[in-house]
Design a protein around this motif. Sequence first.
Motif, PDB file in Angstrom:
ATOM      1  N   LEU A 567       4.316   3.395  -8.595  1.00  0.00           N
ATOM      2  CA  LEU A 567       5.346   4.808  -9.171  1.00  0.00           C
ATOM      3  C   LEU A 567       6.676   4.793  -7.769  1.00  0.00           C
ATOM      4  N   PRO A 568       7.506   4.966  -8.404  1.00  0.00           N
ATOM      5  CA  PRO A 568       8.496   5.724  -6.777  1.00  0.00           C
ATOM      6  C   PRO A 568       8.317   6.776  -6.571  1.00  0.00           C
ATOM      7  N   PHE A 569       7.158   7.315  -6.097  1.00  0.00           N
ATOM      8  CA  PHE A 569       6.738   7.848  -5.169  1.00  0.00           C
ATOM      9  C   PHE A 569       7.209   8.967  -4.574  1.00  0.00           C
ATOM     10  N   ALA A 570       7.757  10.334  -3.585  1.00  0.00           N
ATOM     11  CA  ALA A 570       8.812  10.301  -2.519  1.00  0.00           C
ATOM     12  C   ALA A 570       8.284  11.861  -1.948  1.00  0.00           C
ATOM     13  N   GLU A 598       9.165   4.729   0.071  1.00  0.00           N
ATOM     14  CA  GLU A 598       8.181   3.372   0.601  1.00  0.00           C
ATOM     15  C   GLU A 598       7.905   2.776  -0.832  1.00  0.00           C
ATOM     16  N   PRO A 599       7.215   2.064  -1.498  1.00  0.00           N
ATOM     17  CA  PRO A 599       6.348   1.360  -2.412  1.00  0.00           C
ATOM     18  C   PRO A 599       4.883   1.823  -1.507  1.00  0.00           C
ATOM     19  N   MET A 600       4.134   2.582  -2.706  1.00  0.00           N
ATOM     20  CA  MET A 600       2.598   3.406  -1.396  1.00  0.00           C
ATOM     21  C   MET A 600       1.866   2.822  -2.917  1.00  0.00           C
ATOM     22  N   PHE A 601       1.891   3.559  -3.724  1.00  0.00           N
ATOM     23  CA  PHE A 601       0.399   3.286  -4.719  1.00  0.00           C
ATOM     24  C   PHE A 601       1.127   3.251  -6.212  1.00  0.00           C
ATOM     25  N   SER A 602       0.291   2.827  -7.034  1.00  0.00           N
ATOM     26  CA  SER A 602       0.557   2.816  -8.574  1.00  0.00           C
ATOM     27  C   SER A 602      -0.082   4.739  -8.703  1.00  0.00           C
ATOM     28  N   ALA A 603       0.161   4.399 -10.790  1.00  0.00           N
ATOM     29  CA  ALA A 603      -0.940   6.091 -10.484  1.00  0.00           C
ATOM     30  C   ALA A 603      -2.571   5.534 -10.447  1.00  0.00           C
ATOM     31  N   ARG A 604      -3.107   4.820 -10.981  1.00  0.00           N
ATOM     32  CA  ARG A 604      -4.297   4.640 -10.841  1.00  0.00           C
ATOM     33  C   ARG A 604      -4.980   4.731  -9.067  1.00  0.00           C
ATOM     34  N   GLY A 605      -3.707   4.084  -8.215  1.00  0.00           N
ATOM     35  CA  GLY A 605      -3.943   4.220  -6.650  1.00  0.00           C
ATOM     36  C   GLY A 605      -3.770   5.710  -6.078  1.00  0.00           C
ATOM     37  N   TYR A 606      -2.818   6.410  -7.115  1.00  0.00           N
ATOM     38  CA  TYR A 606      -3.257   7.641  -6.094  1.00  0.00           C
ATOM     39  C   TYR A 606      -3.717   8.951  -6.610  1.00  0.00           C
ATOM     40  N   PHE A 607      -4.269   8.968  -8.026  1.00  0.00           N
ATOM     41  CA  PHE A 607      -5.323   9.597  -8.263  1.00  0.00           C
ATOM     42  C   PHE A 607      -7.463   8.710  -7.538  1.00  0.00           C
TER      43      PHE A 607
END
Length: 698
Positions: A567-570, A598-607
């Motif tokens: 996901l495009p987190f910032a 920068e690319p970090m993690f998916s939605a599942r990775g975030y949780f």
Amino acid sequence: MTTSGEIRVGIIGAGYISTWHADALRATRSARLVAVCDTSASAAKGFSASYGIEAFTSLDDMIAAGAVDAVHICTPPHLHHGIALQCISAGLHVLVEKPVAMSGDETAQIEAAAQAANVRFAPGHNFLGIPAYARLKRLIADGKLGKISTADITWAFPLGPLRAGPYGIWLMRETKNLLLELAPHLFAFAQDLFGPVEILHLETSKPVALPGGGTRPQAIRLMARAGEVDVNFTLSLVETHDDRSVLLRGSSAMARLDYANDVLTIAAPNSSDLVLNPLRAELCQSWQHLREGTRNALTQLTSLNQKSPYGLSFRGLCAEVYGAIAESRPTDPRFSGASAVAIMHSLDAALALMPADPKPKKPRGKPKPDTIVIGGTGFIGRALTRKLVERGHDVRVLSRGSTGPFNDIANHVETYAASLSDEVALTESMQGIKYVYNLAKSLDTTWEAALENDVGTALRVARAAQAAGVERLVYTGTIASYDMSDPGVTITEDTAFGDMGDRNIYARSKAECERRLMQMHRNEGLPLVIARPAIVIGVGGPLQHWGIGRWHGAGAIRLWGRGHHVLPFALIDDTAEALVRMIEVAEAVGESFNLAGEPMFSARGYFDAIHEALGARIKVSSGPLWPFYAADAVKFFLKTKALRRKGLDRPSLKDWKSRAHFSRFDNTKAKQVLGWQPEPDMSRFVDKAIVQANLLGF
């Protein structure tokens, strides 16, 4: 009253809560909604268009027109007293949202005035109107619970503004306002069931620091007595499982009313032996939950979701108040002025035990602003304002209110009240200003409203900036305007939005704002820069971010999609840094920038990261997006055909896929032109986005 015998009703204040009153009035046999009054012309116009009623921007004008027989007062609470007295003196019945006033004495004045004028005064204690509460009262009257000894009355429900703002609203201005806003619901139950509430003890806990200094408690507990019953009141406002309930312990049985969901269950002893007794007890509870859940599901299904528990509570309130007026009988004590007075006097006693807020420090100097931030009290706006001050700017924050979360830097920040619908006032506010940031957004439900409230506002701000001769206007659009449905596409600033006809109103209106502003840049020399923030997270942001999925309370989320793509987190600090650089870099004028980190993690990775960092396992579910689209399509058909609503956005599968952010973003342009350097390290990103953000509130 009209010749048909219906009571003509006007609503004063066109905010969120007013729609619940309006929908309930439309379902009330003896009342007819005919008018709305709000000092904001755009708010009044939008509300009146939705309900097909007359709009006023002056209470004096509405009264002089003789348009209404009764009013619902849904303004900020500190205005209730004066408005109620004015309406009563004009011979109007008044229903006042809670808290009905700021003290018991003010409430008593409203009741005395209503009695003298021979009109009705009713408090908006809507939860007393839900069907399950009426069933609970019948059980008590029939003696099914026996003699009641204790009661626990709870409001455990997250209050987002405590951790993510907005901080300038009435609710957040003083600690006592938290109690004034929420305790009337709880006190109303105890007052109606057992009699006047006597406060014995109050304590607060789980304080949260506010931007600008000061704290607010996120938990308030009160010990009280009502009649012969010992009552514990609990307010828990952190990210918690929703528990809004009344628990009564009697000599014969125990009853639990879930007033948020219109559910009533009874726990009573049975006469089985020791082996079967536990089984029968649990089967009895299971049967009751099945019955209550099935009833509520069928009610909402057959009513096209018009009879949600919350909606039913307002219907019960309105049915009783207007039924009593139409039949010339006394109003039920649940909604009488006398009960409102008693409840507010109990609140006075509770407020007397609340710790006083420390007085804010007076600023040493007066700001000399060179920058305006419109929307400066929001999540991104607060961080931007502080970043600007760090860079040596003094800032004027435009707001409808007169306060903001900047007490600690008040010598560099001033809050300026100006309506975004008043172009003259906007131009005046920009005199001597070099830089303007427009972070305003409007969450409209029809395209016509979006053209007025979102696109119209953006153009008024731009024209005002041109007239005032500002050097730079930064407008914040959204990456949501892009078609992000294709995982094989990488989006840059050169990527076109494409056909917006089948996109949601927010994405469509933001794209239209950009199009028209860029026309002004090309044709009139508007010194414009466009920023498109991504999924912004970090300190001051909410746990329940709807850019990731559909939340079901603090503990469960249904992702947009399956949740495995990046996901495009910032980070909020990185986003604010990029926005400041847009007024520092000359080459930014006429350009747009997608602010994805920068690319970090998916939605599942975030949780997963939230669980690892905070120990909170949020239930994550996922699946294909076509069921969302199918449900949206059915709702659209029913709303347009059965309910005759107009101007709604037509659902599309592509739009739902775009919400999932399947496409990736290339942030090269922001790095090259602005010199932007978003956080590249995963561990530091997690610390800033999750740990320092205090997502749970405790």
